[in-house]
Design an enzyme around this catalytic site. Structure first.
Site, PDB file in Angstrom:
ATOM      1  N   ASP A  38       0.862  -1.331  -0.060  1.00 29.61           N
ATOM      2  CA  ASP A  38      -0.351  -0.056  -0.326  1.00 29.61           C
ATOM      3  C   ASP A  38       1.261   1.520   0.005  1.00 29.61           C
ATOM      4  O   ASP A  38       1.813   1.286   0.804  1.00 29.61           O
ATOM      5  CB  ASP A  38      -0.729  -0.172   1.173  1.00 29.61           C
ATOM      6  CG  ASP A  38      -2.215   1.372   1.278  1.00 29.61           C
ATOM      7  OD1 ASP A  38      -1.980   2.064   1.558  1.00 29.61           O
ATOM      8  OD2 ASP A  38      -2.682   0.808   0.823  1.00 29.61           O
ATOM      9  N   GLU A  74      -4.716   2.674  -4.516  1.00 28.04           N
ATOM     10  CA  GLU A  74      -3.283   2.292  -4.493  1.00 28.04           C
ATOM     11  C   GLU A  74      -2.271   1.527  -3.761  1.00 28.04           C
ATOM     12  O   GLU A  74      -1.626   0.960  -3.172  1.00 28.04           O
ATOM     13  CB  GLU A  74      -2.805   4.013  -2.931  1.00 28.04           C
ATOM     14  CG  GLU A  74      -3.108   3.811  -1.743  1.00 28.04           C
ATOM     15  CD  GLU A  74      -4.451   3.648  -0.848  1.00 28.04           C
ATOM     16  OE1 GLU A  74      -5.259   4.379  -2.216  1.00 28.04           O
ATOM     17  OE2 GLU A  74      -4.999   4.901  -0.499  1.00 28.04           O
TER      18      GLU A  74
END
Length: 664
Positions: free
Chosen positions: A521, A581
């Site tokens: 992430d 993301e």
């Protein structure tokens, strides 16, 4: 974002009528029960061209403004005493004349149906089916999704038994909309494609276009926002060309949702404001203006215009009914967001509870997901760690359900679309074959010249079928590739990754061979978008994806070298972009240290990468969680371990790799 959850309740024909928010509180039933006995004999006994002209206009889905209630009233006045056939035909239209968004009118509609069923107990089958579809619609507005779905399923069976193509298409349309709303996207696509084909055969252009709109909405809910926007633009132009302004506004409303999905909040707010002003000028019923105001407050919150959003929400709070409108749940969700944004976090807590009840009642998985994300944020800001942890676990369970719904979407869409075309082609070929045999028998009795002509026609038909088959096969491959690829990074998307990773997991777990997974992430990615712009954010995502691929290329070379010394090859590593993301990497034959080393290598490369050529003073880091297969029975369990490790990496300060330990 949140607005892909807006209820589009009606079948397409019904939805057009809904836009008019009509107000029939007391619909009279102009024919007595005794008169219904002669229904079959009375059919078409009266010449009534004015009634027929209006009825065709309504039934083809061409009503898209506030004239609908007046036309219903006008048709009722045009029916002569004893004209039971037209009375029957008018009943479903009278049912649709109620505004199901308004609580009292929803109840009035139910009473109307009860009276109709009692008074006309021997009505024709097609009229009863039509009324059942209307009844299912009002049930859905009350949040009784399961009952509504069962009623439409039975209506579909009944429509097929009497071979009514229009009612069959209407039932498929409603089933598709229910499935899309509840997150069952594979079922939604299957049913909507069936409805689209039905309306196409019946040459109902408006309903055909509205089904395309439903398909676009389903793609948007799947996360394919860019593809959905292409459909929206085409439909907006088509409705504008045909001067169907209310339908243009309907498309604009969904386009606003799509702009929110891709974080273009100012553009979304502008669209909402245009729709809001249009409804204020053209509609007398305040419920639709109120719903648009609730939608608009979401975009304003994302633009940090919290007080303006609250002003809209307070202004229309009394109009949004909790019993029949999902927007009631969103109203309280947005109130909580706005108050949290204004640092009035404790005042947001009661709104969280009200929103929870509504989303649970309406089976709204996506709305529940948004609510849980807000709960995590609010409880963390109040340092209520136990509540934050519970909300995080619940959010993870929601993600699992949504991922399961997505699992077979692409294959289902292709199968439904192209299998139906294949069946049609085979049927056409069979019909052509029988016709050819009949013609050959006649030609033998006539002359040789006609025989040659018939054979030539048969050859041309086969050639045409071959050309169409080649075209659709090529189109199928193109659509399949689009459905499985993330358009920005060109990595496999969530659906593609999970499908490939599941096959690898099943194969290796059965053999008890090593398997590791990395969950990645990007740290503070929202700040990158906020401070440097979404274009910069897109470039960062591409750069991170490229760095991951470069590191994986080394792993792939190692896998190829190792496979030369083994009798079997268990598969390559898999990488996919599974969120905004978020990335996942599955490593076959990789033990814990190899996976940790790869994750650390990616982290180091990203940390040292010069992002200043993308944007001045830009630096990017990632956090990563690593887990190794032990005794998990499903891929989901292994991913969950990696996500827990990633969550720990975030809590420990980010920019680090954490390995999952059972005793952590």
């Amino acid at each position: 974002m949140m607005h892909f959850l807006m209820l589009r309740i009606y079948s397409l024909r019904q939805m057009v009528c809904l836009i008019t928010f009509v107000l029939f509180f007391n619909v009279t039933l102009p024919v007595s029960a005794t008169e219904q006995k002669g229904a079959n004999e009375a059919t078409q006994a009266f010449d009534n061209p004015e009634f027929e002209q209006i009825f065709i206009l309504i039934d083809n889905g061409d009503i898209n403004d506030a004239s609908y209630p007046n036309l219903i009233d006008e048709m009722a006045q045009l029916i002569d005493d004893g004209d039971i056939a037209r009375t029957y035909r008018l009943l479903p239209k009278q049912c649709l004349a109620y505004n199901f968004l308004e609580e009292q009118q929803n109840l009035n509609a139910q009473k109307f149906l009860t009276d109709v069923y009692q008074r006309y107990s021997e009505m024709p089958a097609d009229i009863r089916i039509n009324l059942k579809l209307c009844e299912a619609t009002l049930l859905r507005y009350r949040g009784e999704i399961t009952d509504a779905n069962q009623m439409v399923q039975q209506a579909l069976i009944d429509a097929q038994q009497i071979n009514d193509q229009r009612l069959t298409a209407d039932a498929y349309s409603i089933l598709g909309q229910i499935a899309s709303y509840t997150g069952d996207f594979a079922v939604a696509l299957k049913n909507l494609l069936q409805a689209y084909e039905g309306y196409q055969k019946l040459k109902l252009v408006t309903l055909e276009r509205l089904t395309l709109l439903d398909l676009a909405i389903t793609y948007r809910r799947l996360g394919e926002t860019e593809n959905a926007l292409k459909y929206y633009s085409q439909l907006e132009q088509a409705f504008s060309d045909s001067d169907q302004i209310a339908l243009v506004m309907l498309v604009k409303n969904d386009m606003a949702y799509a702009f929110e999905d891709i974080d273009e909040f100012q553009k979304a707010a502008d669209y909402y404001l245009a729709i809001y002003n249009y409804y204020q000028e053209t509609q007398s019923d305040p419920t639709f203006v109120a719903r648009v105001a609730v939608d608009m407050s979401s975009a304003l919150i994302q633009l940090e215009q919290y007080q303006q959003a609250l002003d809209y929400l307070y202004k229309y709070e009394a109009i949004i009914s909790p019993s029949v409108d999902t927007h009631y749940s969103f109203l309280h969700l947005y109130k909580a967001q706005a108050k949290h944004g204004l640092k009035l976090t404790k005042e947001a807590l009661p709104h969280l509870e009200k929103a929870t009840v509504g989303f649970n009642k309406n089976h709204n998985k996506r709305g529940h997901e948004m609510l849980l994300k807000l709960k995590v944020e609010i409880f963390e800001s109040l340092e209520q760690w136990q509540q934050a942890y519970q909300a995080q676990l619940a959010l993870y369970e929601i993600h699992l359900k949504l991922d399961k719904a997505l699992e077979n979407q692409a294959s289902t869409e292709m199968r439904v679309k192209f299998d139906s075309e294949k069946i049609e082609a085979e049927n056409a070929e069979l019909v052509a074959y029988h016709e050819l045999k009949d013609q050959q028998f006649i030609i033998q009795q006539d002359n040789e010249r006609l025989q040659i002509l018939t054979l030539a026609l048969g050859f041309a038909s086969v050639l045409l079928l071959i050309i169409f088959s080649l075209y659709f096969n090529k189109k199928s491959q193109q659509l399949k590739q689009l459905a499985l690829t993330d358009l920005l990074t060109q990595l496999p998307n969530r659906l593609s990754f999970y499908r490939n990773a599941q096959n690898t997991f099943t194969r290796l777990s059965e053999r008890q061979q090593p398997l590791s997974i990395i969950s990645i992430d990007i740290d503070h990615f929202k700040l990158v978008n906020d401070q440097h712009g979404h274009d910069t954010g897109d470039k960062v995502l591409k750069a991170v994806a490229q760095i991951c691929l470069e590191n994986l290329s080394v792993v792939h070379l190692s896998e190829q070298h190792s496979s030369m010394t083994r009798k079997s090859h268990t598969g390559r590593s898999h990488i996919g972009r599974v969120g905004g993301e978020e990335f996942l990497i599955l490593l076959p034959n990789a033990r814990s240290q190899a996976a940790i080393n790869l994750a650390q290598s990616i982290l180091n490369d990203i940390h040292s990468f010069d992002f200043s050529h993308i944007s001045e003073n830009l630096s990017v880091t990632i956090s990563a969680g690593v887990a190794t297969f032990k005794d998990e029975t499903t891929l989901t369990e292994l991913i969950k371990k990696a996500d827990k490790a990633l969550y720990r990496a975030k809590n420990q300060g980010r920019n680090q790799v954490v390995y999952f330990h059972d005793d952590a």
